[in-house]
Design a protein around this motif. Structure first.
Motif, PDB file in Angstrom:
ATOM      1  N   ALA A   1      -0.310   3.935   3.111  1.00  0.00           N
ATOM      2  CA  ALA A   1      -0.707   2.534   4.002  1.00  0.00           C
ATOM      3  C   ALA A   1       0.329   2.889   5.391  1.00  0.00           C
ATOM      4  O   ALA A   1       0.024   2.734   6.600  1.00  0.00           O
ATOM      5  CB  ALA A   1      -0.139   1.308   3.479  1.00  0.00           C
ATOM      6  N   ALA A   2       1.508   3.518   5.224  1.00  0.00           N
ATOM      7  CA  ALA A   2       2.463   3.611   6.495  1.00  0.00           C
ATOM      8  C   ALA A   2       1.819   4.986   7.129  1.00  0.00           C
ATOM      9  O   ALA A   2       1.794   5.038   8.343  1.00  0.00           O
ATOM     10  CB  ALA A   2       3.917   4.214   5.788  1.00  0.00           C
ATOM     11  N   VAL A   3       1.114   5.839   6.592  1.00  0.00           N
ATOM     12  CA  VAL A   3       0.420   7.063   7.037  1.00  0.00           C
ATOM     13  C   VAL A   3      -0.660   6.435   8.005  1.00  0.00           C
ATOM     14  O   VAL A   3      -0.953   7.004   8.900  1.00  0.00           O
ATOM     15  CB  VAL A   3      -0.120   8.023   6.099  1.00  0.00           C
ATOM     16  CG1 VAL A   3      -1.087   8.926   6.872  1.00  0.00           C
ATOM     17  CG2 VAL A   3       1.123   8.867   5.424  1.00  0.00           C
ATOM     18  N   GLY A   4      -1.444   5.491   7.497  1.00  0.00           N
ATOM     19  CA  GLY A   4      -2.550   4.815   8.018  1.00  0.00           C
ATOM     20  C   GLY A   4      -2.171   4.289   9.473  1.00  0.00           C
ATOM     21  O   GLY A   4      -2.698   4.364  10.465  1.00  0.00           O
ATOM     22  N   ALA A   5      -1.012   3.705   9.215  1.00  0.00           N
ATOM     23  CA  ALA A   5      -0.209   2.915  10.576  1.00  0.00           C
ATOM     24  C   ALA A   5       0.029   4.031  11.550  1.00  0.00           C
ATOM     25  O   ALA A   5      -0.118   3.699  12.610  1.00  0.00           O
ATOM     26  CB  ALA A   5       0.792   2.091  10.122  1.00  0.00           C
ATOM     27  N   PHE A   6       0.671   5.097  11.089  1.00  0.00           N
ATOM     28  CA  PHE A   6       0.858   6.434  12.077  1.00  0.00           C
ATOM     29  C   PHE A   6      -0.503   6.643  12.794  1.00  0.00           C
ATOM     30  O   PHE A   6      -0.191   6.937  13.880  1.00  0.00           O
ATOM     31  CB  PHE A   6       1.541   7.499  11.344  1.00  0.00           C
ATOM     32  CG  PHE A   6       2.879   7.085  10.510  1.00  0.00           C
ATOM     33  CD1 PHE A   6       3.563   6.175  10.885  1.00  0.00           C
ATOM     34  CD2 PHE A   6       3.157   8.127   9.482  1.00  0.00           C
ATOM     35  CE1 PHE A   6       4.585   5.800  10.207  1.00  0.00           C
ATOM     36  CE2 PHE A   6       4.405   7.748   8.713  1.00  0.00           C
ATOM     37  CZ  PHE A   6       5.073   6.495   9.119  1.00  0.00           C
ATOM     38  N   LEU A   7      -1.479   6.782  12.102  1.00  0.00           N
ATOM     39  CA  LEU A   7      -2.612   7.125  12.436  1.00  0.00           C
ATOM     40  C   LEU A   7      -3.073   6.211  13.629  1.00  0.00           C
ATOM     41  O   LEU A   7      -3.673   6.755  14.790  1.00  0.00           O
ATOM     42  CB  LEU A   7      -3.759   7.418  11.359  1.00  0.00           C
ATOM     43  CG  LEU A   7      -5.204   7.951  11.845  1.00  0.00           C
ATOM     44  CD1 LEU A   7      -5.031   9.418  12.248  1.00  0.00           C
ATOM     45  CD2 LEU A   7      -5.821   7.980  10.639  1.00  0.00           C
TER      46      LEU A   7
ATOM     47  N   GLY B   1       0.851  -1.228   0.211  1.00  0.00           N
ATOM     48  CA  GLY B   1       0.039  -0.065  -0.157  1.00  0.00           C
ATOM     49  C   GLY B   1       0.722   1.264  -0.053  1.00  0.00           C
ATOM     50  O   GLY B   1       0.215   2.226  -0.094  1.00  0.00           O
ATOM     51  N   GLY B   2       2.239   1.148   0.148  1.00  0.00           N
ATOM     52  CA  GLY B   2       3.122   2.277  -0.058  1.00  0.00           C
ATOM     53  C   GLY B   2       3.009   3.124   1.075  1.00  0.00           C
ATOM     54  O   GLY B   2       2.342   2.924   2.305  1.00  0.00           O
TER      55      GLY B   2
ATOM     56  N   THR C   1      -3.719  11.160   2.248  1.00  0.00           N
ATOM     57  CA  THR C   1      -4.769  10.588   2.727  1.00  0.00           C
ATOM     58  C   THR C   1      -4.678   9.025   3.157  1.00  0.00           C
ATOM     59  O   THR C   1      -4.045   8.554   2.378  1.00  0.00           O
ATOM     60  CB  THR C   1      -5.820  10.395   1.570  1.00  0.00           C
ATOM     61  OG1 THR C   1      -6.405  11.809   1.106  1.00  0.00           O
ATOM     62  CG2 THR C   1      -7.231   9.934   1.913  1.00  0.00           C
ATOM     63  N   PRO C   2      -4.700   8.791   4.578  1.00  0.00           N
ATOM     64  CA  PRO C   2      -4.395   7.505   4.829  1.00  0.00           C
ATOM     65  C   PRO C   2      -5.097   6.326   4.355  1.00  0.00           C
ATOM     66  O   PRO C   2      -6.177   6.498   4.105  1.00  0.00           O
ATOM     67  CB  PRO C   2      -4.744   7.697   6.468  1.00  0.00           C
ATOM     68  CG  PRO C   2      -4.828   9.241   6.812  1.00  0.00           C
ATOM     69  CD  PRO C   2      -5.526   9.906   5.426  1.00  0.00           C
ATOM     70  N   ALA C   3      -4.467   5.393   4.055  1.00  0.00           N
ATOM     71  CA  ALA C   3      -4.884   4.148   3.622  1.00  0.00           C
ATOM     72  C   ALA C   3      -4.638   3.078   4.838  1.00  0.00           C
ATOM     73  O   ALA C   3      -3.608   3.110   5.512  1.00  0.00           O
ATOM     74  CB  ALA C   3      -4.205   3.734   2.288  1.00  0.00           C
ATOM     75  N   PHE C   4      -5.414   2.087   4.861  1.00  0.00           N
ATOM     76  CA  PHE C   4      -5.361   0.873   5.831  1.00  0.00           C
ATOM     77  C   PHE C   4      -5.065  -0.469   5.131  1.00  0.00           C
ATOM     78  O   PHE C   4      -6.041  -0.847   4.445  1.00  0.00           O
ATOM     79  CB  PHE C   4      -6.618   1.100   6.655  1.00  0.00           C
ATOM     80  CG  PHE C   4      -6.545   2.412   7.442  1.00  0.00           C
ATOM     81  CD1 PHE C   4      -5.790   2.920   8.684  1.00  0.00           C
ATOM     82  CD2 PHE C   4      -7.437   3.199   7.104  1.00  0.00           C
ATOM     83  CE1 PHE C   4      -6.115   3.894   9.234  1.00  0.00           C
ATOM     84  CE2 PHE C   4      -7.804   4.551   7.533  1.00  0.00           C
ATOM     85  CZ  PHE C   4      -7.055   4.990   8.737  1.00  0.00           C
ATOM     86  N   SER C   5      -3.986  -0.965   5.848  1.00  0.00           N
ATOM     87  CA  SER C   5      -3.904  -2.564   5.145  1.00  0.00           C
ATOM     88  C   SER C   5      -3.667  -3.231   6.487  1.00  0.00           C
ATOM     89  O   SER C   5      -2.812  -2.668   7.564  1.00  0.00           O
ATOM     90  CB  SER C   5      -2.987  -2.753   4.156  1.00  0.00           C
ATOM     91  OG  SER C   5      -1.460  -2.194   4.693  1.00  0.00           O
ATOM     92  N   LEU C   6      -4.012  -4.586   6.761  1.00  0.00           N
ATOM     93  CA  LEU C   6      -3.706  -5.498   7.587  1.00  0.00           C
ATOM     94  C   LEU C   6      -2.114  -5.453   7.985  1.00  0.00           C
ATOM     95  O   LEU C   6      -1.617  -5.411   9.089  1.00  0.00           O
ATOM     96  CB  LEU C   6      -4.402  -6.606   7.592  1.00  0.00           C
ATOM     97  CG  LEU C   6      -4.015  -7.747   8.685  1.00  0.00           C
ATOM     98  CD1 LEU C   6      -4.685  -7.184   9.955  1.00  0.00           C
ATOM     99  CD2 LEU C   6      -4.810  -9.207   8.485  1.00  0.00           C
ATOM    100  N   GLN C   7      -1.403  -5.578   6.885  1.00  0.00           N
ATOM    101  CA  GLN C   7      -0.033  -5.742   6.862  1.00  0.00           C
ATOM    102  C   GLN C   7       0.730  -4.493   7.674  1.00  0.00           C
ATOM    103  O   GLN C   7       1.688  -4.830   8.404  1.00  0.00           O
ATOM    104  CB  GLN C   7       0.497  -6.022   5.594  1.00  0.00           C
ATOM    105  CG  GLN C   7       0.283  -7.335   5.011  1.00  0.00           C
ATOM    106  CD  GLN C   7      -1.028  -7.385   4.339  1.00  0.00           C
ATOM    107  OE1 GLN C   7      -1.779  -6.241   4.141  1.00  0.00           O
ATOM    108  NE2 GLN C   7      -1.498  -8.500   3.563  1.00  0.00           N
ATOM    109  N   ALA C   8       0.394  -3.326   7.145  1.00  0.00           N
ATOM    110  CA  ALA C   8       0.947  -1.997   7.762  1.00  0.00           C
ATOM    111  C   ALA C   8       0.677  -1.865   9.234  1.00  0.00           C
ATOM    112  O   ALA C   8       1.228  -1.569  10.089  1.00  0.00           O
ATOM    113  CB  ALA C   8       0.577  -1.003   6.874  1.00  0.00           C
TER     114      ALA C   8
END
Length: 406
Positions: free
Chosen positions: A105-111, A101-102, A218-225
């Motif tokens: 996805a990292a930004v989503g993990a920070f959130l 997710g690039g 814009t945050p994205a969310f993935s299980l791996q991240a």
């Protein structure tokens, strides 16, 4: 013999005497905290997919969040509490690599990390759950994550020795005579070497890139991240920053405003995440600068040092983009080399803490090696699997050690 009179806190005119020591201590706290680890932050953000603009935005967001958070906490609590970005967390990012997710996805993990930090303040049970993770395993995971980055200065000696050798020499000399300023001095040396190289080559510096700017993602969310970045980032931030931060303040006789601190750092992380900030937390090592004797003899006024450090961070935010612009023009490996030097002390402390118990070294050793291996399985990085492996090995060996001891 009568007691000696206490030194006067007023001037001859009866006005309160101004004590500059808390102000100076606060400025020094911010300078040391910023200059000693901003290279680690940039290396970590770029490793998980940030481009130069997004990495500069992330550094700016973190600096603003730290500054504003300290102002709120120090003013309301009247305690010399200080904040910092999660340096071990940034090192973890550098080892994790780009998630599925690039960068979004990292930004989503920070959130998600920010939400976990805030929940720790609101839900005491979460804090108790964190406390159940054995500290040696958390420290071993951190040490394994740090290893590759701490090897960078010595690897760079083989590729860009003319750039790196003066930096390492400067760091070593300062470690001998002024350890606190070793990393900032090494950074100044690195900037000087880069500047001389750019001037001699006639390389232009884009003036537009010197102005700080926030870049929204814009945050994205993935299980791996979430599993591979958010969970280890939360664990390492709590174990290596927040818990030691509380201990440092307690050693100087101050009670940490735990619930407000977790809410402020969680909210600050959530607010900074879409702009690239990975996590903020209680300061650990630099906290002693604001809470100790260097901040003045009047313990009730040392909160001014914390408050001043917040103001200083806001000033430093104005220069963050210029630093990033110069560092981006450095030879490949230079940024990682400076970051590695900044983390050598943290690596040594983590290894020492992980292996302190002579009867319980196998599980931390497995955790360390798993984290250092860089293993990624199902898209999840080695930090998470290292913690799982360490817990499993510790669980298997615990009964055997108990039986032997009896």
């Amino acid at each position: 013999m009568p007691n000696s009179p206490a030194p006067s806190r007023t001037t001859k005119a009866g006005l309160p005497r101004f004590d500059s020591r808390p102000v100076v201590a606060g400025i020094v706290t911010a300078l040391v905290g910023f200059t000693s680890s901003f290279a680690v932050v940039l290396a970590g953000l770029k490793a998980v997919g940030a481009d130069s603009t997004q990495a500069a935005s992330g550094l700016l967001a973190l600096t603003l969040a730290v500054g504003l958070g300290v102002l709120v906490l120090a003013w309301r609590s009247r305690v010399p509490v200080t904040l910092a970005w999660s340096t071990p967390g940034a090192a973890l990012l550098a080892a994790a690599g780009m998630p599925d997710g690039g960068w979004p996805a990292a930004v989503g993990a920070f959130l998600a990390t920010g939400l976990l930090l805030a929940l720790t303040g609101m839900v005491p049970a979460l804090g108790r759950l964190m406390a159940r993770i054995p500290s040696p395993l958390a420290q071993a995971m951190l040490a394994g994550v740090l290893l590759q980055l701490c090897l960078a200065p010595f690897k760079a000696l083989g590729t860009v020795p003319g750039f790196v050798a003066p930096v390492i020499l400067c760091w070593l000399v300062m470690m001998k005579f002024a350890p606190r300023w070793a990393v900032p001095a090494a950074l100044l040396m690195a900037l000087g070497v880069i500047g001389i190289s750019l001037a001699s080559a006639g390389t232009p510096v884009d003036a537009g890139g010197l102005m700080p700017a926030l870049a929204w993602t814009t945050p994205a969310f993935s299980l791996q991240a979430l599993v591979g970045i958010a969970v280890p980032l939360f664990v390492v931030t709590m174990a290596s920053q927040n818990v030691p931060g509380v201990a440092v303040l307690r050693s100087f006789g101050y009670d940490t405003p735990w619930r407000p601190a977790m809410l402020v750092t969680g909210a600050g992380t959530v607010a900074g995440a879409p702009f690239g900030g990975h996590a903020i937390n209680l300061a650990a090592l630099s906290a002693a600068l604001a809470a100790g004797g260097e901040a003045g003899g009047d313990r009730s006024r040392r909160w001014v040092a914390g408050f001043t450090s917040g103001l200083a961070y806001l000033v430093l935010a104005a220069f963050s983009a210029a630093l990033v612009a110069v560092v981006n023009l450095a030879p490949a490996g230079m940024l990682e080399a400076v970051a590695g030097l900044a983390l050598l002390g943290t690596l040594a402390s983590a290894i020492s803490a992980a292996l302190a118990d002579t009867e319980d070294r196998i599980a931390p050793a497995v955790t360390f090696l798993m984290a250092a291996s860089g293993l990624a399985f199902a898209g999840i990085g080695s930090a998470f699997w290292a913690l799982i492996a360490g817990l499993a090995v510790r669980w298997v060996l615990q009964p055997r050690r108990s039986g032997t001891a009896s």
